[in-house]
Scaffold this active site. Structure first.
Site, short mmCIF file in Angstrom:
data_model
loop_
_atom_site.label_atom_id
_atom_site.label_comp_id
_atom_site.label_asym_id
_atom_site.label_seq_id
_atom_site.Cartn_x
_atom_site.Cartn_y
_atom_site.Cartn_z
CE LYS A 82 -3.99 1.89 2.53
NZ LYS A 82 -4.94 1.63 3.64
CB SER A 155 -8.14 3.50 2.78
OG SER A 155 -7.33 2.84 3.77
CB SER A 179 -8.80 0.54 5.51
OG SER A 179 -9.55 1.71 5.69
#
Length: 450
Positions: A82, A155, A179
């Site tokens: 990420k 996210s 997330s």
């Protein structure tokens, strides 16, 4: 085996092919990079693809394996990170305009561990701006491999989309209110929010210090356990027999649970019973206060983190990100303190329930993947995170696994929660449940990409 089948193999299967000499890390990494080139224009899963570096890491893994230097299950396995996790010499943007040119000098602790484990990093996965649930217009949201007209979730959506589409074999995400687990549910993956503090967060850009977790996204609980081992240097392999186990169902319905989600969840409960487990209903007192408590903790902490930029570069944020940060400055300190007190109270309630139960289960999300990510501080966002938020407050390990598919062929997740520091047990339950649930499809149909 076709290239497509190869890219959807498990991590242990890839390892066996490497060690038998029937596949090389360089060959597999090239296949992943070719697939990224073909599909990422649709999925928008990556912000930065590090092709040259990945091939260098793969070549090193190949040399080491041939010489007998075996770093373990992740050696030579392509993964994604990420893009709020620092990588030395590689852009780490947090999907923001503010950090669009930020190149860290030092990699995050979790990256250093994964490098030691021999993993091959293909690049930096797209995410919501600063993990706040809003896609910046410069980067846009990541799309769902099961239906690219829908979101892959916030996210950690880029991480989830990359794994689900066969662009990589696992990915690291972060989770402050759901997330990891929400994208896992939307994309048909296993996604673990570990016990709070299990994964070191040095070098991971924070959203909320006391709520943030980093964890694995993979196509199975077994693969997720292997990535978590690489992230921590600890072992998480545990076989679990569902016979005689006791599960408590929490948050089964209410708050917008779609009929197709309810039906899949009931099938999962039936599968547990068929495997010899007991499934009973359970209520956690005061659980309805969790959403308000999370906002009262998260928003002031986020405001403190962004205070250095919000006054001088406010226009560089997506408008809703900026609005949510500014909301944090308006929350009184006494409200923040009371929310922290509530966390201790809520944790005690969960621990009391787990004194007599092996695990708690619920739907992960009330619905299948929507077209766009709802704003987490809005009404729809509150519904989306209603079942994931409590476990960020308590810090208990929480795993979402794919339990089947709704009427539209979109994945539905079931969430499993266990006692603190029982992450291996939680993942073992996930693997046992996956084995007890025969899925009609385990990967997105390729025709969706044509």
């Amino acid at each position: 085996m076709s290239d497509s089948d190869l890219l959807f193999s498990s991590i242990p299967q890839i390892g066996a092919l490497y060690r038998s000499g029937r596949l090389s890390p360089v060959e597999l990494t090239r296949l992943c990079l070719e697939r990224i080139e073909a599909l990422d224009p649709v999925l928008n899963a990556f912000i930065t693809v590090t092709a040259q570096r990945a091939l260098q890491q793969a070549a090193q893994a190949e040399r080491e394996l041939l010489s007998g230097h075996d770093r373990g299950p992740l050696h030579g396995v392509p993964i994604a990170l990420k893009d709020l996790i620092d990588t030395a010499g590689i852009r780490t943007t947090c999907a923001s305009r503010i950090l669009k040119d930020h190149v860290p000098e030092r990699s995050a602790a979790v990256v250093r561990r994964l490098e030691t484990a021999g993993a091959v990093s293909l690049g930096k996965a797209n995410c919501s701006e600063f993990a706040m649930g809003v896609a910046h217009a410069d980067y846009r949201q990541s799309n769902n491999p099961w239906d690219p007209a829908r979101t892959s979730g916030a996210s950690s959506g880029g991480s989830a989309a990359a794994v689900a589409a066969g662009l990589c074999f696992a990915a690291v995400g972060t989770d402050t209110g759901g997330s990891i687990r929400i994208p896992a549910s939307y994309c048909g993956l296993a996604g673990l929010k570990p016990t709070y503090g299990l994964v070191e967060l040095e070098g991971v850009f924070p959203l909320s210090w006391s709520l943030d977790h980093a964890g694995p996204l993979a196509r199975s609980s077994t693969d997720a356990a292997l990535l978590l081992e690489g992230m921590t240097g600890k072992s998480f392999g545990q076989r679990v027999d569902l016979r005689g186990m006791k599960f408590g169902v929490i948050q089964r319905g209410g708050l917008g649970v779609e009929p197709e989600v309810a039906a899949v969840f009931e099938s999962a409960c039936d599968a547990l019973r068929s495997a010899g487990a007991t499934v009973t209903e359970l209520e956690i007192p005061a659980l309805e206060q969790a959403d308000a408590a999370l906002f009262s903790v998260l928003l002031p902490e986020a405001a403190a983190i962004h205070a250095r930029w919000i006054g001088v570069r406010g226009d560089d944020y997506a408008p809703m990100t900026r609005q949510q940060i500014e909301m944090g400055f308006a929350i009184p300190a006494v409200t923040h303190v009371r929310a922290q007190q509530f966390r201790r109270h809520l944790t005690g309630r969960f621990l009391n329930a787990l004194d007599t139960l092996d695990a708690l289960i619920s739907p992960t999300v009330a619905w299948v993947s929507p077209a766009e990510d709802p704003v987490f501080t809005g009404d729809e966002g509150a519904v989306e995170g209603n079942r994931t938020v409590p476990h960020n407050l308590t810090g208990l390990p929480a795993l979402s696994v794919n339990a089947g598919f709704g009427e539209g062929g979109l994945p539905v997740g079931v969430q499993i929660v266990t006692r603190p520091h029982s992450d291996a047990f939680c993942l073992g339950i996930g693997a046992a449940l996956e084995a007890a649930l025969p899925h009609a499809r385990t990967r997105p149909p390729e025709l969706r990409f044509v």
